[in-house]
Design an enzyme around this catalytic site. Structure first.
Site, short mmCIF file in Angstrom:
data_model
loop_
_atom_site.label_atom_id
_atom_site.label_comp_id
_atom_site.label_asym_id
_atom_site.label_seq_id
_atom_site.Cartn_x
_atom_site.Cartn_y
_atom_site.Cartn_z
N TYR A 197 0.95 -1.31 0.05
CA TYR A 197 -0.08 0.01 -0.04
C TYR A 197 0.80 1.31 0.12
O TYR A 197 0.54 2.22 0.44
CB TYR A 197 -0.96 0.11 1.24
CG TYR A 197 -1.71 -1.38 1.56
CD1 TYR A 197 -2.41 -1.92 0.52
CD2 TYR A 197 -1.42 -1.89 2.89
CE1 TYR A 197 -3.21 -3.13 0.71
CE2 TYR A 197 -2.05 -2.95 3.04
CZ TYR A 197 -2.92 -3.74 2.09
OH TYR A 197 -3.56 -4.78 2.21
N HIS A 198 1.94 1.38 -0.58
CA HIS A 198 2.91 2.53 -0.64
C HIS A 198 3.22 2.96 -2.06
O HIS A 198 4.26 3.31 -2.33
CB HIS A 198 4.10 2.16 0.12
CG HIS A 198 3.79 1.65 1.47
ND1 HIS A 198 4.60 0.97 2.39
CD2 HIS A 198 3.08 2.25 2.40
CE1 HIS A 198 4.18 0.74 3.52
NE2 HIS A 198 3.07 1.36 3.66
#
Length: 541
Positions: A469-470
């Site tokens: 999720y980055h």
């Protein structure tokens, strides 16, 4: 057409956008408009930390994007949850407070970005922070963003720390301090047992300011340009098209997907690619949407007894959760204050590696396909992520409709080095969980693999790995001599006056850690730059 006018127009009420709206509107003579495609952050699932488990796999306050099929993941589509509400992804994430490694920022500066070394950015991390426990040269009190330890601490965390120590990972309580390497309890962005998102920290306390206007459900459709200058934003509110003008500047804080999408919709990007979509190229910036970097991640899960202090689907687990809900409502304590990821580690894949290149997130529950696949029973999971991937992807337009999701292609494992590092990380992670401290609770693996069977683990990684999720770097910061750079060191878009980008998309390279705290730092740093420029302009008149 309905038109408003402000000094600054900010697109995106995420981690950087909330900071900028708050800081810029501190000056009562400055007017600010903040546009957010999502709605208000009213859901209890946002404010109750454990509610993230319900939001991340769903479309509640979540764009819930998918990638294009990934060759490196056996043709699977990856999942990309991103916040769609005030606070952006800081309103749906796991709240862990991580800044990254000193090396990351010194590397940014070495790439031709003056003012972005670790010593340059540390004051802005500290300006943002109110750390309840750590009081030293690396931390601060009094900032809007509350940082603390979760009020819930599962006994399994102690097992993790002990097992890590047995595998040459020393206890390091301050992984954001002098050194990053080691195992620890994560600090989180929470306050009084609730999530402390960027909206709660920066925006909500300032909503009464007369010089700050926040418009939700506003889907930005294009940047208004007069020649080579940005003058405002056109946006959709329901079926109505509106415009808001910017007397000073337009700032894009729509995230690693949203900011390059809006630039391209406005004719700012690779000229040939835009023209192929029927978009007139206003500014040829080939680097827009390129350079996408993301932390590729592999999860392993072990079953645990129902009486272990974990989240799970069982009669005992349901009773425990019901009791925890009442405890949180009455006292803001207990399991509902858990971010699930209470402990973790930064580690080096081999002795010759001097900067941690792998990260662990220990989860007190079963994690399978971003919690989209549920299982009966209880378990413990751990994520291992590649910190500085070599693979580079893209975020391109699916169509000229601003409401259409972009085409997201991280190209996971496009570079074989990422795969080999994650394979090694999986082995190191499994060794920790097969250590003696877990003997009393560790049962069968959800997806069994023998630590010595690298071929089987490689198959499992291809079948199940995905994002941590980055996403970042799609509007990378760099000098004009860098053909892929989109913004300069003051976050000004090359070739366009009055336009800046401030979010994780401007990272020149992905940092070794979670991206929320660095994005908030970027908002703090740009707000200071703008204040300084305003003073300079006024004194030179």
């Amino acid at each position: 057409m309905h038109t408003l006018e402000f000094d600054y127009v900010i697109v995106g009420a995420g981690s950087a956008g909330c900071v900028l709206a708050s800081r810029l509107s501190e000056n009562p003579s400055v007017t600010v408009c903040l546009l957010e495609a999502g709605g208000p952050d009213k859901s209890v699932l946002i404010h109750a930390p454990a509610g993230a488990a319900a939001i991340i796999p769903s479309k509640m306050n979540n764009w819930a994007f998918e990638t294009v099929p990934q060759k490196g993941l056996n043709g699977r589509k990856g999942y990309q949850p991103r916040g769609k509400t005030l606070g952006g992804s800081s309103s749906i994430n796991a709240m862990v407070y991580v800044r990254g490694n000193r090396w990351d920022y010194d590397h940014w500066a070495a790439l031709g970005n003056p003012g972005w070394s670790y010593d340059d950015v540390l004051p802005y991390f500290k300006r943002a922070e109110n750390n309840e426990q750590l009081r030293n040269e690396w931390h601060a009190q009094g900032g809007p963003l509350n940082v603390t330890y979760p009020r819930h601490n599962s006994p399994l965390n102690r097992m993790f720390l002990d097992a890590a120590a047995m595998n040459d990972l020393p206890l390091n309580p301050d992984y954001n301090g002098a050194r990053q390497h080691g195992a620890f309890m994560y600090q989180v962005t929470q306050i009084n047992g609730e999530r402390c998102s960027a909206a709660k920290a920066y925006l909500t306390p300032q909503l009464a300011r007369s010089n700050l206007c926040v418009i939700t459900h506003a889907v930005s459709s294009r940047i208004l340009l007069e020649g080579q200058r940005a003058t405002g934003i056109e946006y959709l509110l329901g079926n109505e098209t509106r415009q808001v003008k910017a007397r000073r500047e337009v700032i894009l804080s729509a995230g690693a997907f949203g900011s390059p999408q809006l630039l391209q919709l406005s004719g700012i990007g690779h000229a040939e690619e835009l023209q192929a979509l029927g978009i007139r190229a206003a500014v040829n910036l080939p680097g827009v949407d390129k350079n996408l970097q993301d932390h590729i991640d592999y999860v392993q899960t072990w079953r645990t007894p129902s009486d272990s202090d974990t989240f799970g689907v069982s009669l005992r687990g349901t009773a425990r959760l019901t009791s925890a809900i009442f405890e949180w409502r009455n006292k803001r304590s207990g399991m509902i204050t858990s971010n699930f990821t209470e402990a973790g580690a930064f580690l080096c894949s081999s002795p010759e590696v001097t900067v941690p290149d792998l990260q662990l997130h220990f989860v007190i529950g079963i994690v399978d396909d971003h919690a989209r696949k549920l299982h009966l029973g209880h378990g413990m999971s751990c994520h291992v992520s590649v910190m500085r991937p070599f693979s580079r992807g893209t975020v391109s337009l699916r169509s000229t409709d601003p409401r259409a999701a972009p085409l997201i292609d991280p190209r996971f494992f496009d570079d074989e080095r990422d795969f080999q590092l994650l394979l090694k990380g999986g082995q190191l992670q499994q060794r920790i969980f097969e250590s003696k401290p877990f003997d009393g609770v560790r049962s069968k693996m959800l997806y069994p693999v023998d630590i010595t069977d690298t071929a089987r683990m490689a198959q499992d990684i291809r079948a199940r790995a995905d994002t941590q999720y980055h996403p970042s770097c799609t509007c990378k910061m760099g000098p004009a001599s860098d053909a892929q750079a989109v913004v300069d060191a003051r976050l000004r878009v090359h070739g366009v006056a009055g336009l800046r980008v401030a979010d994780a998309s401007v990272f020149p390279t992905l940092i070794g850690g979670n991206t929320n705290a660095p994005t908030i730092m970027i908002g703090e740093k740009l707000s200071q730059m703008l204040r300084e420029e305003t003073v300079t302009r006024s004194t030179t008149r």
